[in-house]
Design a protein around this motif. Structure first.
Motif, mmCIF file in Angstrom:
data_model
loop_
_atom_site.group_PDB
_atom_site.id
_atom_site.type_symbol
_atom_site.label_atom_id
_atom_site.label_comp_id
_atom_site.label_asym_id
_atom_site.label_seq_id
_atom_site.Cartn_x
_atom_site.Cartn_y
_atom_site.Cartn_z
ATOM 1 N N ASN A 1 0.828 -1.204 0.000
ATOM 2 C CA ASN A 1 0.000 0.000 0.000
ATOM 3 C C ASN A 1 0.863 1.255 0.000
ATOM 4 O O ASN A 1 0.626 2.179 -0.783
ATOM 5 N N MET B 1 -7.321 1.682 -1.881
ATOM 6 C CA MET B 1 -6.955 0.259 -1.757
ATOM 7 C C MET B 1 -7.539 -0.353 -0.488
ATOM 8 O O MET B 1 -8.006 -1.488 -0.491
ATOM 9 N N GLU B 2 -7.518 0.416 0.594
ATOM 10 C CA GLU B 2 -8.063 -0.084 1.865
ATOM 11 C C GLU B 2 -9.590 -0.167 1.811
ATOM 12 O O GLU B 2 -10.204 -1.100 2.351
ATOM 13 N N ILE B 3 -10.183 0.813 1.186
ATOM 14 C CA ILE B 3 -11.643 0.867 1.031
ATOM 15 C C ILE B 3 -12.150 -0.366 0.303
ATOM 16 O O ILE B 3 -13.143 -0.985 0.696
ATOM 17 N N GLU B 4 -11.472 -0.702 -0.792
ATOM 18 C CA GLU B 4 -11.872 -1.871 -1.555
ATOM 19 C C GLU B 4 -11.670 -3.145 -0.740
ATOM 20 O O GLU B 4 -12.457 -4.088 -0.831
ATOM 21 N N LYS B 5 -10.591 -3.168 0.032
ATOM 22 C CA LYS B 5 -10.261 -4.377 0.792
ATOM 23 C C LYS B 5 -11.341 -4.680 1.830
ATOM 24 O O LYS B 5 -11.699 -5.847 2.012
ATOM 25 N N MET C 1 -5.652 -2.124 -6.627
ATOM 26 C CA MET C 1 -6.783 -2.333 -5.714
ATOM 27 C C MET C 1 -7.189 -3.804 -5.677
ATOM 28 O O MET C 1 -7.512 -4.344 -4.619
ATOM 29 N N GLU D 1 -4.446 -5.956 -3.778
ATOM 30 C CA GLU D 1 -4.564 -5.854 -2.330
ATOM 31 C C GLU D 1 -5.748 -6.665 -1.826
ATOM 32 O O GLU D 1 -5.690 -7.282 -0.766
ATOM 33 N N LYS D 2 -6.817 -6.645 -2.609
ATOM 34 C CA LYS D 2 -8.042 -7.317 -2.175
ATOM 35 C C LYS D 2 -7.822 -8.820 -2.054
ATOM 36 O O LYS D 2 -8.324 -9.442 -1.119
#
Lengths: 100, 100, 100, 100
Positions: free
Chosen positions: A41, B52-56, D52, D55-56
């Protein structure tokens, strides 16, 4: 636009510039740096910030990423060596690395 | 996946959580924060890391940007209020803001 | 750089330009567009491509995102209205929307 | 989470999977693809969308970029070869390449 002109640097000029780009070395004729981030990230966040600057000065790196690591090589093919733009970009990229 | 279940928080639970999300307030029933960065570049770098965190965690904010400013509102429409996921995301986003 | 000069457009000039920016309207004095993508991923991919262009021409939008939707408002505060740069950016952004 | 388990694929399983990942080849034991975009902007837009997804599913590529070209190598070091996750990611990445 006169300031966008690429100038090939002499060996002496390259040597003089090296002191201003912390963490960069010359590798196979290219200005080289490996940066380790804490996570993918963080690494990709850096790359995105870099991408905006890269487009702005229209000078593109050879760069790769594996997980938290980014490897960057800079060279100016049009002048057959290192130019003022390689050092300009190296300085910009250094400014985008988070201070941990 | 049990850990992804959304739970609507009571007013007491919201109050208890507010102490853990520095800089966030409640505004019109949403968890709210305005973040000022130094430049658009830094603001958008944050947004990319956030994306990236939002999608995760699959929990998406209402957010806006003007130049160096990012405004974020979090709410969970499915539960009609604030959920554990709004606070989870708020904490994650706080962790992505550069310390200047 | 002479080409970067902002020019406030007259109502007539605005009207003439509207035909060239598909999907944009005037809303509260700003050039406005709402774009629906299929996913957050596609929406944020667009925003990243837009961010690089925005930085390149140094003209920044007011924009917001919720899940698959991006809302954009363009105005040039320095001239107190719409300028040639708002239409320039609108055209660039239209070119970045995937054709589905 | 049971679905996240990595399984090393046999040569037969790899062969069977190759038909489902258009444009990918095996190179030095890795699943490999070079993608040419029209511009750096388009290439990096793809990379952001890819980041994205990467990471997911928490499976990270070895990838590099020079201007409009992205080179991707997938392998699962933990199993010492190709796994179901390399093919899963290859399919996801194929879905993110703009159809021109």
């Amino acid at each position: 636009m006169s300031e966008s002109e690429y100038k090939k640097l002499t060996d002496e000029e390259v040597k003089a510039q090296m002191g201003e780009v912390d963490g960069w070395t010359i590798k196979e004729g290219k200005l080289h740096k490996t940066i380790e981030f804490t996570t993918f990230n963080e690494a990709f966040g850096f790359m995105t910030r870099a991408a905006m600057e890269i487009e702005k000065i229209n000078h593109h790196p050879e760069w790769s990423n594996v997980y938290n690591r980014v490897v960057i090589n800079l060279v100016t093919h049009d002048v057959g060596g290192l130019s003022n733009y390689d050092f300009k970009l190296a300085k910009i990229l250094n400014g985008l690395v988070p201070k941990n």
